[in-house]
Design a protein around this motif. Sequence first.
Motif, PDB file in Angstrom:
ATOM      1  N   PRO A 205       0.872  -1.088   0.209  1.00 38.25           N
ATOM      2  CA  PRO A 205       0.051  -0.055  -0.032  1.00 38.25           C
ATOM      3  C   PRO A 205       0.777   1.388   0.065  1.00 38.25           C
ATOM      4  N   THR A 206       0.340   2.294  -0.561  1.00 42.53           N
ATOM      5  CA  THR A 206       1.123   3.429  -0.287  1.00 42.53           C
ATOM      6  C   THR A 206       0.341   4.583   0.662  1.00 42.53           C
ATOM      7  N   PHE A 207       0.976   5.331   1.323  1.00 42.35           N
ATOM      8  CA  PHE A 207       0.318   6.222   2.409  1.00 42.35           C
ATOM      9  C   PHE A 207       0.472   7.716   1.937  1.00 42.35           C
ATOM     10  N   ASN A 208       0.898   7.981   0.760  1.00 41.85           N
ATOM     11  CA  ASN A 208       1.259   9.267   0.241  1.00 41.85           C
ATOM     12  C   ASN A 208       0.056   9.809   0.119  1.00 41.85           C
ATOM     13  N   ALA A 209      -1.288   9.237  -0.030  1.00 41.39           N
ATOM     14  CA  ALA A 209      -2.579   9.883  -0.124  1.00 41.39           C
ATOM     15  C   ALA A 209      -3.030  10.448   0.954  1.00 41.39           C
ATOM     16  N   TYR A 210      -2.372   9.915   2.181  1.00 42.48           N
ATOM     17  CA  TYR A 210      -2.830  10.153   3.363  1.00 42.48           C
ATOM     18  C   TYR A 210      -2.352  11.807   3.757  1.00 42.48           C
ATOM     19  N   THR A 211      -3.213  12.903   3.593  1.00 41.60           N
ATOM     20  CA  THR A 211      -2.958  14.040   3.850  1.00 41.60           C
ATOM     21  C   THR A 211      -3.715  14.708   5.033  1.00 41.60           C
ATOM     22  N   GLY A 212      -3.380  16.014   5.137  1.00 41.77           N
ATOM     23  CA  GLY A 212      -4.248  16.588   6.308  1.00 41.77           C
ATOM     24  C   GLY A 212      -4.004  16.104   7.631  1.00 41.77           C
ATOM     25  N   GLU A 213      -4.789  16.395   8.530  1.00 42.34           N
ATOM     26  CA  GLU A 213      -4.492  15.976   9.928  1.00 42.34           C
ATOM     27  C   GLU A 213      -5.005  14.523  10.195  1.00 42.34           C
ATOM     28  N   ARG A 214      -4.233  13.737  10.771  1.00 43.80           N
ATOM     29  CA  ARG A 214      -4.190  12.411  11.156  1.00 43.80           C
ATOM     30  C   ARG A 214      -5.400  12.240  11.920  1.00 43.80           C
ATOM     31  N   SER A 215      -6.106  10.928  11.895  1.00 49.75           N
ATOM     32  CA  SER A 215      -7.266  10.448  12.802  1.00 49.75           C
ATOM     33  C   SER A 215      -7.080   9.019  13.078  1.00 49.75           C
ATOM     34  N   ALA A 216      -7.700   8.551  14.249  1.00 46.22           N
ATOM     35  CA  ALA A 216      -7.648   7.273  14.665  1.00 46.22           C
ATOM     36  C   ALA A 216      -8.078   6.361  13.572  1.00 46.22           C
ATOM     37  N   ALA A 217      -9.338   6.675  12.634  1.00 42.06           N
ATOM     38  CA  ALA A 217      -9.723   5.916  11.835  1.00 42.06           C
ATOM     39  C   ALA A 217      -8.559   5.613  10.491  1.00 42.06           C
ATOM     40  N   GLN A 218      -7.753   6.651  10.413  1.00 43.24           N
ATOM     41  CA  GLN A 218      -6.814   6.735   9.314  1.00 43.24           C
ATOM     42  C   GLN A 218      -5.645   5.899   9.788  1.00 43.24           C
ATOM     43  N   ASP A 219      -5.332   5.893  10.939  1.00 43.20           N
ATOM     44  CA  ASP A 219      -4.122   5.385  11.324  1.00 43.20           C
ATOM     45  C   ASP A 219      -4.417   3.819  11.549  1.00 43.20           C
ATOM     46  N   GLU A 220      -5.637   3.237  11.988  1.00 41.62           N
ATOM     47  CA  GLU A 220      -6.232   2.006  11.886  1.00 41.62           C
ATOM     48  C   GLU A 220      -6.229   1.510  10.408  1.00 41.62           C
ATOM     49  N   ARG A 221      -6.552   2.215   9.391  1.00 40.98           N
ATOM     50  CA  ARG A 221      -6.552   1.761   8.032  1.00 40.98           C
ATOM     51  C   ARG A 221      -5.176   1.442   7.681  1.00 40.98           C
ATOM     52  N   ASP A 255       9.001   2.235   1.832  1.00 41.90           N
ATOM     53  CA  ASP A 255       9.960   2.904   2.375  1.00 41.90           C
ATOM     54  C   ASP A 255       9.398   4.406   2.729  1.00 41.90           C
ATOM     55  N   THR A 256      10.445   5.173   3.407  1.00 44.61           N
ATOM     56  CA  THR A 256       9.999   6.562   3.743  1.00 44.61           C
ATOM     57  C   THR A 256       9.431   7.274   2.803  1.00 44.61           C
ATOM     58  N   GLN A 257       9.823   7.027   1.382  1.00 40.50           N
ATOM     59  CA  GLN A 257       9.195   8.009   0.204  1.00 40.50           C
ATOM     60  C   GLN A 257       7.534   7.553   0.101  1.00 40.50           C
ATOM     61  N   ARG A 258       7.206   6.592   0.524  1.00 46.87           N
ATOM     62  CA  ARG A 258       5.802   6.340   0.246  1.00 46.87           C
ATOM     63  C   ARG A 258       5.084   6.097   1.558  1.00 46.87           C
ATOM     64  N   ALA A 259       5.823   6.493   2.458  1.00 44.16           N
ATOM     65  CA  ALA A 259       5.190   6.275   3.979  1.00 44.16           C
ATOM     66  C   ALA A 259       4.105   7.694   4.230  1.00 44.16           C
ATOM     67  N   GLY A 260       4.167   8.583   3.581  1.00 44.73           N
ATOM     68  CA  GLY A 260       3.354   9.767   3.872  1.00 44.73           C
ATOM     69  C   GLY A 260       3.379  10.310   5.494  1.00 44.73           C
ATOM     70  N   PRO A 261       2.380  10.168   6.220  1.00 46.45           N
ATOM     71  CA  PRO A 261       2.658  10.659   7.702  1.00 46.45           C
ATOM     72  C   PRO A 261       3.365   9.678   8.730  1.00 46.45           C
ATOM     73  N   TYR A 262       3.666   8.502   8.052  1.00 45.10           N
ATOM     74  CA  TYR A 262       3.850   7.571   8.979  1.00 45.10           C
ATOM     75  C   TYR A 262       5.550   7.256   8.718  1.00 45.10           C
TER      76      TYR A 262
END
Length: 323
Positions: A205-221, A255-262
Amino acid sequence: DIYITVEGGRKVGSNQPRGAPLDDGVVRVAKLAQKRGAVVVPLGRTGWASGGLFGFPKDALQQPRFSTREQWSLLSSYDAPLEKSAEAVVDIVKACAKAMARVGSIAEATFVNRLRPVPWSVVGDSNKNREPDLNVVIVDPVPLDVVQSGHLACGISKQVQDFLQGPWPPDEVKGALQKELDAKLFSYKGDAYTGKTNVIHAVFPTFNAYTGERSAAQDERAENDLKTVYYNIFREFYKADTSTCKFLRLVPLIDTQRAGPYARELPKMTVKVLLAAFSMLNTEEQRHILTSEVVVCIGDGDFDLYKQALQAQQEGGRMRSSA
């Protein structure tokens, strides 16, 4: 389960030292216990099988991470007071129980304890040492667009392609990998390939699409997505030839380049989801993992971070390893 062994005899009619006690099942039970993921604590000072004879499983003689060096040495010391050895057994069992409580089951505790990070690639090191063969299964984290287009990849996936040096991707792999989180085992053993080994291609999966403020639901996904890929990898490993494929080389899938906020949390998150993915397997699948050698291949730059994250999980945040 935790098994404590005392002495242990030889097989009837076997060519073993005279005077050795006859077979009482200690070696057989120790092997069966290890095979299903139980912890074996051998009281080595009692000798014979528990001291390492008669085919006693060698892994059971190695100090586990939840034991200190002093505790483990007291099990086999003939000079230590008997009371000290007995206290060491109690302390080791207590520490094991704490580790089990931390991760949820004895199988999970054993999996975490045996998981080993290594500072080299899934295809070996720069000197072409540790190159995989058909007894090894390696993981190839590959982008979906690379699989579907057949273009050259980058990073770990490029290393895998360079090692194989043959037609890629095979139609069977391309047909199986249709979406993110899919995984497919393929054995590269034909004449078309220079490098011959077994590869589990996994679409990360890629997490780069996760933008804006993090939420518990986003972290769980995010955790669920990563857990699902590793679960699919473990399931594919179970499909390999269990009589020969006893080595699995995992990798951090993102890797860190695709990890977005993580990006900063990848080591801790990876270790967490590896354990979660293992816990989803059935008993037979877990047994296959536990009787295999599983390593996580990590680049030099991130090795210490992943090693620390794994040790924190192994020690439960409380127990220090002296291994």
